[in-house]
Design a protein around this motif. Structure first.
Motif, PDB file in Angstrom:
ATOM      1  N   LEU A  78       0.826  -1.207   0.000  1.00  0.00           N
ATOM      2  CA  LEU A  78       0.000   0.000   0.000  1.00  0.00           C
ATOM      3  C   LEU A  78       0.863   1.262   0.000  1.00  0.00           C
ATOM      4  N   VAL A  79       1.825   1.340   0.896  1.00  0.00           N
ATOM      5  CA  VAL A  79       2.670   2.533   1.028  1.00  0.00           C
ATOM      6  C   VAL A  79       3.535   2.729  -0.215  1.00  0.00           C
ATOM      7  N   THR A 101       1.630   3.443  -3.452  1.00  0.00           N
ATOM      8  CA  THR A 101       1.098   4.801  -3.538  1.00  0.00           C
ATOM      9  C   THR A 101       2.195   5.777  -3.919  1.00  0.00           C
ATOM     10  N   TRP A 115      -5.883   2.553   2.251  1.00  0.00           N
ATOM     11  CA  TRP A 115      -5.417   3.545   3.225  1.00  0.00           C
ATOM     12  C   TRP A 115      -6.439   3.753   4.325  1.00  0.00           C
ATOM     13  N   TYR A 138      -6.365   0.658   6.674  1.00  0.00           N
ATOM     14  CA  TYR A 138      -5.157   0.597   7.493  1.00  0.00           C
ATOM     15  C   TYR A 138      -5.074   1.748   8.489  1.00  0.00           C
ATOM     16  N   LEU A 139      -5.374   2.969   8.056  1.00  0.00           N
ATOM     17  CA  LEU A 139      -5.302   4.102   8.977  1.00  0.00           C
ATOM     18  C   LEU A 139      -6.339   3.992  10.084  1.00  0.00           C
ATOM     19  N   SER A 160       5.229   1.954   6.807  1.00  0.00           N
ATOM     20  CA  SER A 160       4.575   0.660   6.596  1.00  0.00           C
ATOM     21  C   SER A 160       4.671  -0.207   7.848  1.00  0.00           C
ATOM     22  N   LEU A 210       1.967   0.975  10.251  1.00  0.00           N
ATOM     23  CA  LEU A 210       0.664   0.467   9.810  1.00  0.00           C
ATOM     24  C   LEU A 210       0.550  -1.036  10.074  1.00  0.00           C
TER      25      LEU A 210
END
Length: 138
Positions: free
Chosen positions: A20-21, A24, A58, A61-62, A111, A114
Motif C-alpha cells: 500500500l505505502v 502509492t 489507506w 489501514y489508517l 509501513s 501500519l
C-alpha cells in the motif's frame, strides 16, 4: 487464523501495508502518484479503479491503526523510528545528503507502523493476556 498469531501473521499484515505505502508513492517512477502526474497518463477507468483501491486500503489501514494504538501510539512509533534514523545518521550509516535513502527508510517505517496497527490486538493479547472486545465469546 484469527486466534493464532505468529511472526508470519505479522509479516503478511506488514507486507500488505508495504504494498500500500510503496504502491502509492516511492522515489522511483513506479508508483501510483508518479503514474498519475505523468503527462502521458490519461484519467480513465483503470486509473480511477486503482486510485480507489489504494484509497480504500489507506482508510482500512489508517482506521485500524488509529483505533488500535491511537494518536499517542502513532506519535510514539514515529518518534521511535525517527530516533532510529537519527542513530543511523549519527553513526554514519546514513547521510542527510541521501534524500532518496531517507525517503525509502521513512516509507518503510510508515509501513511498519501500519503493520503494527493492524496487528496490535494480537500483539497486546500475546504480551499482556488482555482480550479485545471482539475476542470475547458469548
Amino acid at each position: 487464523m484469527a486466534s493464532r498469531f505468529d511472526a508470519g501473521s505479522f509479516l503478511i499484515r506488514w507486507l500488505f501495508a508495504a504494498v500500500l505505502v510503496f504502491g502509492t508513492y516511492n522515489p522511483t517512477a513506479f508508483s501510483y502518484l508518479s503514474w498519475i502526474v505523468d503527462s502521458e497518463t490519461r484519467l480513465g477507468p483503470v486509473v480511477a479503479i486503482i486510485g480507489l483501491a489504494l484509497l480504500i486500503g489507506w482508510i482500512i489501514y489508517l482506521r485500524a491503526t488509529f483505533l488500535a494504538i491511537g494518536w499517542l501510539g502513532v506519535v510514539l512509533g514515529a518518534a521511535l523510528f525517527g530516533a532510529i534514523i537519527w542513530l543511523f545518521i549519527d553513526i554514519g550509516w546514513l547521510s542527510l545528503d541521501s534524500t532518496r535513502a531517507l525517503a525509502w527508510l521513512a516509507l518503510l517505517l510508515l509501513s511498519l507502523i501500519l503493520g503494527v496497527g493492524m496487528s496490535w490486538a494480537h500483539l497486546r493479547r500475546m504480551f499482556s493476556g488482555q482480550l479485545s472486545v471482539d475476542d470475547v465469546e458469548d
